[in-house]
Design an enzyme around this catalytic site. Structure first.
Site, PDB file in Angstrom:
ATOM      1  CB  CYS A 104      -0.904   0.013   1.260  1.00  0.00           C
ATOM      2  SG  CYS A 104      -1.764   1.384   1.369  1.00  0.00           S
ATOM      3  N   GLY A 228      -8.116  -5.617 -10.959  1.00  0.00           N
ATOM      4  CA  GLY A 228      -8.609  -4.433  -9.940  1.00  0.00           C
ATOM      5  C   GLY A 228      -9.591  -3.407 -10.364  1.00  0.00           C
ATOM      6  NE  ARG A 229      -6.040   0.715 -11.638  1.00  0.00           N
ATOM      7  CZ  ARG A 229      -4.963   1.186 -11.653  1.00  0.00           C
ATOM      8  NH1 ARG A 229      -4.742   2.473 -11.798  1.00  0.00           N
ATOM      9  NH2 ARG A 229      -4.049   0.575 -12.278  1.00  0.00           N
TER      10      ARG A 229
HETATM   11  C1  LIG Z   1      -9.217   2.233  -4.936  1.00  0.00           C
HETATM   12  C2  LIG Z   1      -8.145   1.155  -4.936  1.00  0.00           C
HETATM   13  C3  LIG Z   1      -7.810   0.434  -3.700  1.00  0.00           C
HETATM   14  C4  LIG Z   1      -6.800  -0.454  -3.386  1.00  0.00           C
HETATM   15  N1  LIG Z   1      -6.885  -0.859  -2.319  1.00  0.00           N
HETATM   16  C5  LIG Z   1      -5.883  -2.139  -2.071  1.00  0.00           C
HETATM   17  C6  LIG Z   1      -5.705  -2.574  -0.900  1.00  0.00           C
HETATM   18  O1  LIG Z   1      -6.479  -2.381   0.015  1.00  0.00           O
HETATM   19  N2  LIG Z   1      -4.902  -3.567  -0.735  1.00  0.00           N
HETATM   20  C7  LIG Z   1      -4.063  -3.828  -1.720  1.00  0.00           C
HETATM   21  O2  LIG Z   1      -2.968  -4.902  -1.519  1.00  0.00           O
HETATM   22  N3  LIG Z   1      -4.199  -3.173  -2.880  1.00  0.00           N
HETATM   23  C8  LIG Z   1      -5.094  -2.332  -3.118  1.00  0.00           C
HETATM   24  N4  LIG Z   1      -5.149  -1.760  -4.473  1.00  0.00           N
HETATM   25  C9  LIG Z   1      -4.147  -2.207  -5.543  1.00  0.00           C
HETATM   26  C10 LIG Z   1      -5.052  -3.428  -6.206  1.00  0.00           C
HETATM   27  O3  LIG Z   1      -5.127  -4.375  -5.481  1.00  0.00           O
HETATM   28  C11 LIG Z   1      -4.120  -3.448  -7.683  1.00  0.00           C
HETATM   29  O4  LIG Z   1      -2.874  -4.278  -7.283  1.00  0.00           O
HETATM   30  C12 LIG Z   1      -3.791  -2.003  -8.377  1.00  0.00           C
HETATM   31  O5  LIG Z   1      -4.919  -1.374  -8.402  1.00  0.00           O
HETATM   32  C13 LIG Z   1      -3.175  -2.564  -9.833  1.00  0.00           C
HETATM   33  O6  LIG Z   1      -4.210  -3.514 -10.525  1.00  0.00           O
HETATM   34  P1  LIG Z   1      -5.245  -3.021 -11.716  1.00  0.00           P
HETATM   35  O7  LIG Z   1      -4.519  -2.207 -12.703  1.00  0.00           O
HETATM   36  O8  LIG Z   1      -5.844  -4.265 -11.770  1.00  0.00           O
HETATM   37  O9  LIG Z   1      -6.218  -1.904 -10.724  1.00  0.00           O
HETATM   38  C14 LIG Z   1      -6.208  -0.722  -4.614  1.00  0.00           C
HETATM   39  C15 LIG Z   1      -6.431  -0.029  -5.778  1.00  0.00           C
HETATM   40  C16 LIG Z   1      -7.211   0.884  -6.154  1.00  0.00           C
HETATM   41  C17 LIG Z   1      -7.384   1.284  -7.330  1.00  0.00           C
END
Ligand SMILES: Cc1cc2nc3c(=O)[nH]c(=O)nc-3n(C[C@H](O)[C@H](O)[C@H](O)COP(=O)(O)O)c2cc1C
Length: 334
Positions: A104, A228-229
Site C-alpha cells: 500500500c 482491480g480497476r
Molecule cells: C481504489 C483502490 C484501492 C486499493 N486497495 C488496495 C488494498 O486495500 N490492498 C492492496 O493490496 N491493494 C490495493 N489496491 C491495489 C490493487 O489491488 C491492484 O494491485 C492495483 O490496482 C493494480 O491493479 P489494476 O491495474 O488491475 O487496478 C487498490 C487499488 C485501488 C485502485
C-alpha cells in the site's frame, strides 16, 4: 490459459482473482464478481491493530456469507506481534486465506511503517511473514510492489524473503511506491519474480480486457492474475476473462437488461449489508462506474447523485438504461 490453481492447501477452480481494493471489495462486490467467475476474492486491507483492539470498523470489513467463499482476508500493520495476533483472529473467524499487505502506497499507512514501507525494512517484513506463518494453518500470501522507486527496485529480494519465511504465494503489482497508480505496470518484473521463486506468483496491474490476462500469463509465466480497476462497474469482466482464457471465445458485453439486473442486485446487497441510508450512499460510486462510457451517462450521474430515496434510485436506473439502445464495448467504456 485458464487453469485450476492451488495456494497452499486451497484448491481454486481457476486462476483469476478479484484484487483487494479499499472501499470497493466488500461483501456485495465480491459476491457479484464470483458469480461471473472470480475464483478467489480479497477483502480490502484490514488493520491488524484494529482487529486486535476490537475496533468495530475493522470487523465490518470481515463480514462474509456462504456465497462469499473462498475468502482471502488481507491484513496490514507494522508490528510483527500484532500481525501474529490479528492472523489468529482472522483464522478463528473462518477466513480461507490470509494475505499480508506490503504494497500500500498511501501516506497515512506508510507513516505507520505498514504497507509498502515494509519493503524498505526487509528484516521486519521477514519477521512479520514468519510470525503470521506461525499463527495460522491457513494458506498465506503476501502482496508487494516493485520497490520504493526506480532506484530501489527490490521486489525480487522481498519475494525471496516471503518464500523463505513461509508464504504460499506472492502477489506482485509491479509499480513502485512513488509511482502510485500512474504509468504502466512493469510486467517484466512479474516474469523475473516467477523465475526467482518457487511459490506461485500472481500478477496484478493493468488487466482491463480478456486478452490482457492471457498476455500477462504468456509473457510472464505467472500462475494467476488479479483484476482491480478493470472490475469497477464491470464485474462481468470475469465472465469475459474466463471464457477467453478457456477457449478464446469473446463474450458479448451485457445487455441493458442484464446490466440493470446486476446493478439492482448490487444495490440490494448493499442495503442488506449497510442499511438503507449507508447502502445507498455507498452505492453511488458504483453507479458512476456502471454508467461510465454509456450514452447520456453524465446527465444520469448528475441526477443520480442527488437522490436519497432508494425507490427513486431504483426507478431511475431502468429508466435510464431503457433509453439506451444496444450494448457498450469494453473499449468504449475505458
Ligand atoms: C481504489 C483502490 C484501492 C486499493 N486497495 C488496495 C488494498 O486495500 N490492498 C492492496 O493490496 N491493494 C490495493 N489496491 C491495489 C490493487 O489491488 C491492484 O494491485 C492495483 O490496482 C493494480 O491493479 P489494476 O491495474 O488491475 O487496478 C487498490 C487499488 C485501488 C485502485
Amino acid at each position: 490459459m485458464l487453469s485450476k490453481m492451488n495456494i497452499g492447501s486451497l484448491s481454486l477452480r481457476n486462476n483469476i482473482f478479484l484484487a483487494p481494493m479499499a472501499g470497493i471489495t466488500d461483501l456485495p462486490f465480491r459476491v457479484l464478481t464470483r458469480k461471473f467467475g472470480s475464483s478467489l476474492c480479497f477483502t480490502e486491507m484490514v488493520s491488524a491493530n484494529g482487529l486486535v483492539r476490537r475496533t468495530h470498523k475493522s470487523y465490518e470489513y470481515l463480514k462474509s456469507s456462504p456465497d462469499d467463499s473462498p475468502l482471502a482476508v488481507q491484513i496490514f500493520g507494522s508490528d510483527p506481534d500484532i500481525l501474529r495476533e490479528a492472523a489468529g483472529i482472522v483464522t478463528a473467524l473462518g477466513a480461507d486465506l490470509i494475505d499480508i499487505n506490503a504494497g500500500c502506497p498511501v501516506k497515512k499507512v506508510l507513516k505507520t511503517g505498514a504497507g509498502a514501507a515494509l519493503m524498505r525494512d526487509p528484516a521486519k517484513f521477514g519477521a512479520i511473514v514468519k510470525n503470521v506463518r506461525k499463527a495460522t494453518h491457513l494458506p498465506l500470501t503476501v502482496k508487494i510492489r516493485s520497490g520504493w522507486g526506480y532506484d530501489a527496485l527490490n521486489a525480487i529480494e522481498i519475494a525471496g524473503i516471503a518464500e523463505d519465511c513461509g508464504a504460499d504465494a506472492l502477489s506482485l503489482h509491479p509499480r513502485t511506491v512513488k509511482q502510485g497508480f500512474s504509468g504502466t505496470a512493469d510486467w517484466d518484473l512479474i516474469g523475473l519474480a516467477k523465475k526467482n521463486i518457487g511459490i506461485p506468483v500472481i500478477g496484478s496491474g493493468d488487466i482491463r480486457k480478456p486478452e490482457d490476462a492471457l498476455k500477462m500469463i504468456e509473457e510472464t509465466g505467472c500462475d494467476g492474475v488479479m483484476v482491480g480497476r478493470g472490475a469497477l462497474g464491470n464485474p462481468w469482466i470475469f465472465k469475459g476473462l474466463t471464457a477467453f482464457m478457456s477457449n478464446g471465445a469473446m463474450t458479448d458485453s451485457p445487455s441493458m437488461i442484464e446490466r440493470e439486473e446486476v446493478i439492482r442486485r448490487h444495490l440490494e446487497m448493499n442495503i442488506e449489508l449497510y442499511g438503507k441510508k449507508m447502502g445507498v450512499k455507498n452505492f453511488r460510486k458504483h453507479l458512476l462506474w456502471y454508467t461510465k462510457g454509456l450514452k447520456g451517462g453524465n446527465k444520469f450521474r448528475e441526477a443520480a447523485v442527488s437522490v436519497n430515496e432508494i425507490s427513486e434510485l431504483l426507478e431511475m436506473v431502468p429508466e435510464y438504461l431503457q433509453t439506451l439502445s444496444g450494448g457498450v464495448s469494453d473499449a468504449e467504456r475505458l
